[in-house]
Design an enzyme around this catalytic site. Sequence first.
Site, PDB file in Angstrom:
ATOM      1  CG  LEU A 147      -1.935  -1.136   1.334  1.00 38.07           C
ATOM      2  CD1 LEU A 147      -2.631  -1.095   2.690  1.00 38.07           C
ATOM      3  CD2 LEU A 147      -2.957  -1.040   0.214  1.00 38.07           C
ATOM      4  N   GLY A 148       2.045   1.152   0.569  1.00 37.69           N
ATOM      5  CA  GLY A 148       2.928   2.311   0.650  1.00 37.69           C
ATOM      6  C   GLY A 148       4.217   1.941   1.349  1.00 37.69           C
TER       7      GLY A 148
ATOM      8  CB  VAL B 173       2.002  -0.118   4.728  1.00 33.22           C
ATOM      9  CG1 VAL B 173       0.630  -0.453   5.308  1.00 33.22           C
ATOM     10  CG2 VAL B 173       2.771   0.781   5.681  1.00 33.22           C
TER      11      VAL B 173
ATOM     12  CE  LYS C 250       3.551   1.589  10.205  1.00 35.50           C
ATOM     13  NZ  LYS C 250       3.847   2.753  11.099  1.00 35.50           N
TER      14      LYS C 250
ATOM     15  CG  PHE D  92       8.413   0.908  11.002  1.00 33.93           C
ATOM     16  CD1 PHE D  92       9.128   0.963  12.192  1.00 33.93           C
ATOM     17  CD2 PHE D  92       7.750  -0.257  10.671  1.00 33.93           C
ATOM     18  CE1 PHE D  92       9.175  -0.137  13.039  1.00 33.93           C
ATOM     19  CE2 PHE D  92       7.787  -1.361  11.512  1.00 33.93           C
ATOM     20  CZ  PHE D  92       8.508  -1.296  12.700  1.00 33.93           C
TER      21      PHE D  92
ATOM     22  CG  ASP E  78       6.291  12.164  11.450  1.00 35.51           C
ATOM     23  OD1 ASP E  78       6.599  13.205  10.823  1.00 35.51           O
ATOM     24  OD2 ASP E  78       6.498  11.022  11.012  1.00 35.51           O
TER      25      ASP E  78
END
EC number: 2.7.11.1
Length: 895
Positions: A542-543, A550, A565, A547, A661
Site C-alpha cells: 500500500l505504501g 505497508v 506494516k 519504518f 510527526d
Amino acid sequence: MKITEGRFRLSLLLLLLLISAATLISAADYSPTEKILLNCGGGASNLTDTDNRIWISDVKSKFLSSSSEDSKTSPALTQDPSVPEVPYMTARVFRSPFTYTFPVASGRKFVRLYFYPNSYDGLNATNSLFSVSFGPYTLLKNFSASQTAEALTYAFIIKEFVVNVEGGTLNMTFTPESAPSNAYAFVNGIEVTSMPDMYSSTDGTLTMVGSSGSVTIDNSTALENVYRLNVGGNDISPSADTGLYRSWYDDQPYIFGAGLGIPETADPNMTIKYPTGTPTYVAPVDVYSTARSMGPTAQINLNYNLTWIFSIDSGFTYLVRLHFCEVSSNITKINQRVFTIYLNNQTAEPEADVIAWTSSNGVPFHKDYVVNPPEGNGQQDLWLALHPNPVNKPEYYDSLLNGVEIFKMNTSDGNLAGTNPIPGPQVTADPSKVLRPTTRKSKSNTAIIAGAASGAVVLALIIGFCVFGAYRRRKRGDYQPASDATSGWLPLSLYGNSHSAGSAKTNTTGSYASSLPSNLCRHFSFAEIKAATKNFDESRVLGVGGFGKVYRGEIDGGTTKVAIKRGNPMSEQGVHEFQTEIEMLSKLRHRHLVSLIGYCEENCEMILVYDYMAHGTMREHLYKTQNPSLPWKQRLEICIGAARGLHYLHTGAKHTIIHRDVKTTNILLDEKWVAKVSDFGLSKTGPTLDHTHVSTVVKGSFGYLDPEYFRRQQLTEKSDVYSFGVVLFEALCARPALNPTLAKEQVSLAEWAPYCYKKGMLDQIVDPYLKGKITPECFKKFAETAMKCVLDQGIERPSMGDVLWNLEFALQLQESAEENGKGVCGDMDMDEIKYDDGNCKGKNDKSSDVYEGNVTDSRSSGIDMSIGGRSLASEDSDGLTPSAVFSQIMNPKGR
C-alpha cells in the site's frame, strides 16, 4: 528461615491492611441473592468469562420451558477479534416462539441479553428478526441484531432491562417475526440478577421536566438502560462495579462541539463519604471521584454550555439520573459553584449547588429527572447541558457533573421496543450496549458475610503466600515468557488498576466503535502474518514509509481487512519506534486515531497490524494523484477529524501525548472518509503540570517541523499545532509542504503561505479546483486559523482545542452561507483579512475581548445568535439541526 522482629511487624501490618481492604470492598458491594448466567447453546461444561464469572449451559437446562426440539444450538461461524468467547461463540436459534422460564423470587431484576450477529446453523444473520417479551412487557420488537450492529458499528450487543417479577417466575419468550418467512430468533447469553429497588419513586417528588406534574416509577414500570456514563473518568467494567455488574463508559464521545470542559479528579487526601441513607452500591467510588467541569476561566464559561447529546428512540419517556460529588477541596461552601441544568432545552434545575445538596465536598449525591421528548418517528436527540448561574454571583462561574444514567420507560401498553437504527453516516454510536474490558482488575462479587473475620484472614494469608511465592520465583528466575508460536491476546496494562486508575483518563471516544477491546493487543505469529499478506506479495504493498513497507492483508479466514506494516531492518526507525507505537496505540482508542489490532515480533521481525483504511492517506487526494479532487467541505471535515484526534492526544489521555510527526501522509481515511491520525512511532509523552516542555532530540519531517522546537530542542504540544497548520495550508493549496522545484521563496509552504497571507494574496495560491467554491467568511476563518498555527513562537499559537473550534466554525460558516443561498466568491477579498502580527488570544486568555469560535446553537451556548439571518436560538430553526451547525464527524463507520 529466621524472621527479624522488624519484618514480622511489617508482615503483620500488611496482613491487617489486607483484611481491612477486603472488608471495605465487601462493604461497598451489593450481594445478589440470585445470579443466573446462561450460556445459550453452549456445551455441557460451565465456562468462565473475562470478568471471571461462571456461565452455565442451557443445554438440557431446567430453564428451558419450551421443548429443546423447537430450537437448535450452533456455534458462531466466525469470531471477530473483539468478541469474547463467553457467551458469544454459541447461540440458541429459534424458528418458532420459544420460552425460557426462570424460577426467581419476587422483586426487581436486572435482565441482560447478549447478542453476537453471525451465521448460526447456516442461517444468514440479516434474516434474524424477532421480538422478546416478558409478561406484559415487550422488551424487543422486530429486532435485528445484524442491522443494529451494522448501524452502530458494534461487534456485539448487550441489552439491559430492569423489570419487576411477581409470582416467583420470570418467563421470557423469543418470537421470530412472521415476515420474512425465513426470519428466526437467536440469543447468545441471558443474565438474570436480583437487584435493589434503586430506581423507583413513589413519593411524588419526581417531576417531569417542563411540567409541574409528578411522575411515579413503581413495580409496574419496566426500564431499559440506554446510557451509563462515568463523566470525566475511565470506563468501569462490570467486575469493578458495586456488585451489580453494570458497565460505565467514558462520556467524551457524547460531548457536543469543541467545548469539552476539563476532567477533574478528587484531591488525593479526599475520601468519598456516602451519606446516611445513600447505599454505597448506587454508583462506584470511581464515578464520584472523577468529574467534568467547564474550566477555570469565567469569561469563557459564561459564553458556552457544557453539553452532551444522546440518540434516543422517539415515543418514550426517559428517566435521567445525574450523579454529583464535589471533588475540589477549594469548594466547601454554598454559592461557590452554582449552575443551571437543561434537559432538551428546558430548565431541569435552575440553581444546582452540590454543596447545598450535600453540605460538604466528597459526599455523593444523585438526582432523578423525567424527560418526555417531542413526538416523532425513529430516533431523535436528547440534550443535557450545564451553564453557570450568575444570578447569585457565585465565587466560581462553573458547573460539575460526575455521572449520567439514562433509562427508557415502558409505554402504557408495556412496550420498551424502539426501531432498529438505520445504517448510515448520521447514526450516532451508543457504546452503552457494548461490553468493553478495562484495565481494572476484577474483584470478587461474593460478599463476605458479616462476622466471617476468619475468612478474611485466610484470604489475606493466601494472598500473602502467593505474593511471597511469586517473589521467590522471580528471584530464582523461574518466570518463563509466554510462547509466541500461536496467536493470542496479550494484556498491555494501561495506567494502573482498580481505584488507582480512576484518574487515568482513557478514552475510547469513538473508541466505542473500535473493532478491539481497549486494553488488549493481539499477538500474531509470523506464519499468520505471511498468510495474511500472501507471503508479503509485492502487489499488496500500500505504501512505503520510514519504518518499512505497508501491505494489505486479510486475517481471520479473510473476514477482516487489515494494513500490515513490516519493519525494514535497514530503517533508521527501529525497536524504540516499534515499542512506542505498540505502547501508545494499545492505550488509545478514539474515533480519529487509527486502531492497532496487534503485532508480531517473531524471527527478529517488527510487524504492526492496523485497521485497514480504504481511502489511503489525505495527501493521496490533494496532489500528484489520479484521484478526483476533494470538495472543500470534505477537506474541512477531514481536517476537523484529524484535529479531534490530535486534541484527544493532547488533552484526553492521562498524560499529554505529542505526536511529533503530523503530516498529510499520517492522516488516513477509512471507507467513509473519516480521518484518523496514524504513525505514533515518534510520539512522546508531553510535559506534566510542573513543566512546560520536554527536552528531546529533534525528530519529525522536514516541511512540517516546528522551527522553535528545532532551535531549542524543547518539545510541547504546540509543535503538533505548527505541523497541523502546514496540513491546513496543504488542504487549501493542494501542494506539498516542500517543493524544491519552485523558486526559493516558494519552496516551503510554511513560509510561502504566511507571506502570501500578509500580502493579501493568499487566494492566489489556493487550489484552482476550489476557486469559486469557498465562501469568503469560511475562507477568512480558515486562513486565520492556519496562520495562527504556524506562528514562530509556540506560546502565540492556539491550542488544538482552539483550532478544532475554529475549524468547526469555518464549516458552519460555509454550510450556513450555502443553505441561505449566499454566493461563493472565486476571488476572496483578502483586504478584509487583517493580519494580527501574531498577537492572537486563545480562549483561556481572560484579556481576550472576543472569544474565538464561541458560536453554537442555543443548546450549547449561553447566548442567542444568528448566522445568515437564521436564528440558532430557536428549537425549530427551519431544520437547521445540530449536525448542520457543527460537523461532529459522528460517522458510526469511523472505527
